[in-house]
Design a protein around this motif. Sequence first.
Motif, PDB file in Angstrom:
ATOM      1  N   ALA A  93     -27.353 -28.802   0.073  1.00 33.28           N
ATOM      2  CA  ALA A  93     -28.213 -28.152  -0.911  1.00 33.28           C
ATOM      3  C   ALA A  93     -29.259 -27.282  -0.214  1.00 33.28           C
ATOM      4  CB  ALA A  93     -28.896 -29.189  -1.794  1.00 33.28           C
ATOM      5  N   ILE A  94     -29.671 -27.709   0.965  1.00 34.12           N
ATOM      6  CA  ILE A  94     -30.639 -26.908   1.724  1.00 34.12           C
ATOM      7  C   ILE A  94     -29.945 -25.737   2.417  1.00 34.12           C
ATOM      8  CG2 ILE A  94     -32.212 -26.932   3.700  1.00 34.12           C
ATOM      9  CD1 ILE A  94     -32.944 -29.796   2.927  1.00 34.12           C
ATOM     10  N   LEU A  95     -28.767 -26.002   2.963  1.00 34.56           N
ATOM     11  CA  LEU A  95     -28.051 -24.958   3.710  1.00 34.56           C
ATOM     12  C   LEU A  95     -27.473 -23.884   2.800  1.00 34.56           C
ATOM     13  CD1 LEU A  95     -26.056 -26.983   6.386  1.00 34.56           C
ATOM     14  CD2 LEU A  95     -28.409 -26.158   6.463  1.00 34.56           C
ATOM     15  N   ASP A  96     -27.122 -24.275   1.575  1.00 30.84           N
ATOM     16  CA  ASP A  96     -26.348 -23.389   0.711  1.00 30.84           C
ATOM     17  C   ASP A  96     -27.039 -22.085   0.354  1.00 30.84           C
ATOM     18  OD1 ASP A  96     -24.067 -24.768   0.742  1.00 30.84           O
ATOM     19  OD2 ASP A  96     -24.233 -25.639  -1.241  1.00 30.84           O
ATOM     20  N   ARG A  97     -28.344 -22.032   0.558  1.00 33.12           N
ATOM     21  CA  ARG A  97     -29.003 -20.766   0.218  1.00 33.12           C
ATOM     22  C   ARG A  97     -28.874 -19.730   1.334  1.00 33.12           C
ATOM     23  NH1 ARG A  97     -34.491 -21.928  -3.223  1.00 33.12           N
ATOM     24  NH2 ARG A  97     -33.721 -23.725  -4.361  1.00 33.12           N
ATOM     25  N   MET A  98     -28.378 -20.164   2.486  1.00 34.15           N
ATOM     26  CA  MET A  98     -28.194 -19.199   3.574  1.00 34.15           C
ATOM     27  C   MET A  98     -27.016 -18.271   3.264  1.00 34.15           C
ATOM     28  SD  MET A  98     -30.629 -19.594   5.449  1.00 34.15           S
ATOM     29  CE  MET A  98     -30.042 -18.312   6.556  1.00 34.15           C
ATOM     30  N   GLU A  99     -27.160 -17.039   3.692  1.00 38.31           N
ATOM     31  CA  GLU A  99     -26.148 -16.027   3.328  1.00 38.31           C
ATOM     32  C   GLU A  99     -24.742 -16.370   3.817  1.00 38.31           C
ATOM     33  OE1 GLU A  99     -27.956 -14.935   7.184  1.00 38.31           O
ATOM     34  OE2 GLU A  99     -28.757 -15.433   5.218  1.00 38.31           O
ATOM     35  N   ASP A 100     -24.646 -16.996   4.983  1.00 43.61           N
ATOM     36  CA  ASP A 100     -23.322 -17.337   5.530  1.00 43.61           C
ATOM     37  C   ASP A 100     -22.854 -18.697   5.026  1.00 43.61           C
ATOM     38  OD1 ASP A 100     -25.001 -19.013   6.877  1.00 43.61           O
ATOM     39  OD2 ASP A 100     -23.974 -18.811   8.790  1.00 43.61           O
ATOM     40  N   SER A 101     -23.312 -19.056   3.820  1.00 41.05           N
ATOM     41  CA  SER A 101     -23.259 -20.469   3.473  1.00 41.05           C
ATOM     42  C   SER A 101     -21.948 -21.058   2.983  1.00 41.05           C
ATOM     43  CB  SER A 101     -24.358 -20.791   2.473  1.00 41.05           C
ATOM     44  OG  SER A 101     -24.051 -20.219   1.235  1.00 41.05           O
ATOM     45  N   ARG A 102     -20.845 -20.524   3.204  1.00 42.07           N
ATOM     46  CA  ARG A 102     -19.510 -21.117   2.931  1.00 42.07           C
ATOM     47  C   ARG A 102     -18.520 -20.002   2.809  1.00 42.07           C
ATOM     48  NH1 ARG A 102     -19.265 -26.396   3.284  1.00 42.07           N
ATOM     49  NH2 ARG A 102     -21.419 -26.813   3.612  1.00 42.07           N
ATOM     50  N   ARG A 116     -25.634 -21.738  15.096  1.00 45.44           N
ATOM     51  CA  ARG A 116     -24.842 -22.638  15.930  1.00 45.44           C
ATOM     52  C   ARG A 116     -24.845 -24.057  15.346  1.00 45.44           C
ATOM     53  NH1 ARG A 116     -24.680 -26.130  19.530  1.00 45.44           N
ATOM     54  NH2 ARG A 116     -26.903 -26.593  19.646  1.00 45.44           N
ATOM     55  N   LEU A 117     -26.022 -24.536  14.991  1.00 49.48           N
ATOM     56  CA  LEU A 117     -26.141 -25.886  14.431  1.00 49.48           C
ATOM     57  C   LEU A 117     -25.429 -25.996  13.090  1.00 49.48           C
ATOM     58  CD1 LEU A 117     -29.868 -26.803  15.267  1.00 49.48           C
ATOM     59  CD2 LEU A 117     -27.785 -27.593  16.416  1.00 49.48           C
ATOM     60  N   ARG A 118     -25.494 -24.918  12.315  1.00 48.30           N
ATOM     61  CA  ARG A 118     -24.839 -24.930  11.000  1.00 48.30           C
ATOM     62  C   ARG A 118     -23.320 -25.062  11.169  1.00 48.30           C
ATOM     63  NH1 ARG A 118     -28.423 -21.868   8.877  1.00 48.30           N
ATOM     64  NH2 ARG A 118     -27.439 -19.881   9.358  1.00 48.30           N
ATOM     65  N   THR A 119     -22.803 -24.324  12.115  1.00 43.59           N
ATOM     66  CA  THR A 119     -21.365 -24.405  12.410  1.00 43.59           C
ATOM     67  C   THR A 119     -20.984 -25.802  12.887  1.00 43.59           C
ATOM     68  OG1 THR A 119     -21.320 -22.075  13.041  1.00 43.59           O
ATOM     69  CG2 THR A 119     -19.499 -23.449  13.819  1.00 43.59           C
ATOM     70  N   GLU A 120     -21.804 -26.332  13.767  1.00 44.63           N
ATOM     71  CA  GLU A 120     -21.531 -27.668  14.293  1.00 44.63           C
ATOM     72  C   GLU A 120     -21.556 -28.699  13.182  1.00 44.63           C
ATOM     73  OE1 GLU A 120     -22.905 -29.450  18.407  1.00 44.63           O
ATOM     74  OE2 GLU A 120     -24.430 -29.871  16.913  1.00 44.63           O
ATOM     75  N   TRP A 121     -22.515 -28.600  12.311  1.00 44.44           N
ATOM     76  CA  TRP A 121     -22.614 -29.526  11.185  1.00 44.44           C
ATOM     77  C   TRP A 121     -21.371 -29.457  10.296  1.00 44.44           C
ATOM     78  CZ3 TRP A 121     -24.006 -33.548   8.532  1.00 44.44           C
ATOM     79  CH2 TRP A 121     -23.863 -33.550   7.140  1.00 44.44           C
ATOM     80  N   ARG A 122     -20.924 -28.239  10.030  1.00 47.15           N
ATOM     81  CA  ARG A 122     -19.760 -28.089   9.148  1.00 47.15           C
ATOM     82  C   ARG A 122     -18.495 -28.623   9.780  1.00 47.15           C
ATOM     83  NH1 ARG A 122     -21.814 -22.285   7.314  1.00 47.15           N
ATOM     84  NH2 ARG A 122     -23.277 -23.025   5.727  1.00 47.15           N
ATOM     85  N   GLU A 123     -18.367 -28.411  11.081  1.00 51.73           N
ATOM     86  CA  GLU A 123     -17.214 -28.959  11.810  1.00 51.73           C
ATOM     87  C   GLU A 123     -17.231 -30.478  11.728  1.00 51.73           C
ATOM     88  OE1 GLU A 123     -14.515 -27.897  14.129  1.00 51.73           O
ATOM     89  OE2 GLU A 123     -14.712 -26.424  12.513  1.00 51.73           O
ATOM     90  N   PHE A 124     -18.403 -31.028  11.981  1.00 55.21           N
ATOM     91  CA  PHE A 124     -18.534 -32.475  11.955  1.00 55.21           C
ATOM     92  C   PHE A 124     -18.220 -33.041  10.579  1.00 55.21           C
ATOM     93  CE2 PHE A 124     -21.197 -36.191  11.046  1.00 55.21           C
ATOM     94  CZ  PHE A 124     -20.650 -37.074  11.961  1.00 55.21           C
ATOM     95  N   ALA A 125     -18.832 -32.453   9.564  1.00 55.86           N
ATOM     96  CA  ALA A 125     -18.626 -32.939   8.198  1.00 55.86           C
ATOM     97  C   ALA A 125     -17.156 -32.816   7.801  1.00 55.86           C
ATOM     98  CB  ALA A 125     -19.520 -32.163   7.225  1.00 55.86           C
TER      99      ALA A 125
END
Lengths: 111, 111
Positions: free
Chosen positions: A102-111, B88-97
Motif C-alpha cells: 500500500a505504501i509502495l503502490d503510489r510509486m510510478e514504477d509500482s507494478r 534497488r530495494l523495491r526490486t529486491e522486495w518484489r523478488e522476495f515476496a
Amino acid sequence: MSRELKRGTIELVLLTLLEERERYGYEIVAAIEERSGGRLAVRDGTLYPVLYRLEEAGFVEPRWETQQRGVPRKYYRITEEGKEESRRLRTEWREFAAGLDAILDRMEDSR
Amino acid sequence: MSRELKRGTIELVLLTLLEERERYGYEIVAAIEERSGGRLAVRDGTLYPVLYRLEEAGFVEPRWETQQRGVPRKYYRITEEGKEESRRLRTEWREFAAGLDAILDRMEDSR
DNA sequence: TCATCTATCTTGCACAACAAGATAATACCT
DNA sequence: AGGTATTATCTTGTTGTGCAAGATAGATGA
C-alpha cells in the motif's frame, strides 16, 4: 537475497512445506530453493535450529528413519497446532505484505 | 505486526515516502501508519537510527527548520543515490515476496 | 586408503527493531 | 506564574534470528 528480509518468514515456509508432506531437513533446503524459483535460499545451519524451535513449540514432530542405503534421516511431520500456526503466520504475512505494498503502490514504477 | 517481518523493509519504506516529498521524522511515523492502513507501525526510537544510517550512506540529507510555532523539525530530503537505492530495494522486495508467494500459493487457502 | 556425498548438529557473530526513558521547546489551562 | 500536555528529537541496552564456519559420521566409489 537479503538476510534481513527472510527474518520471520522461515518458520512459515517450513510449516507450509510440511503441510504438504513429511520431509527431512536436507530435503527442505532443496525444496525451498526449487519452489521459490531460486529466489529464496536457506542454509542448513539456519534450518536445523528453526526445526528445533518448531519442535519445542509442538508444531512439528520428528521421526528417525534408517535408510537401506545412506545416512539416517530425521523426518518432520506437522501437528494440528502446527497447521493452526501456519495459517496464523500466513495471514500475518499477507497483512504485512499488503501494508507494505500500500505504501509502495503510489510509486510510478509500482507494478 | 511482528517485529521480525519488518526487518529490512523500513529503509525501503522511508525512502519511498521521501521520494514523494521532504518529511521530518515524527511525520513519517504517522505517515507509515496511515498509508499502510494501520498494518505497519514503527516507533520513533526505531526510525531515527534508520534515518542516520540513510544519511551516512548518502541516501538522504537533513535540514533543520525552525518553526514559527512549535519545536524545530529536521526535514529529510532524498538524494539521487537514495532514489537509486529505493529502486534497488523495491526490486529486491518484489523478488522476495514473489519467491515466498510461490511457496505459499500451493496451499488450499492460498488467496 | 582416500575423497566425495549425504545428512545432522553446534558455536559464535552481526545487526536491526524495540522498550524505555531523557531532553527540550512550546502550548494550554487555571 | 505555574503545571501539565503536546510535539519532536535522540540515546542506551536488550533480544531474536539468520548465517558463517566448522564438526561429525555413515555410505559409496575410485
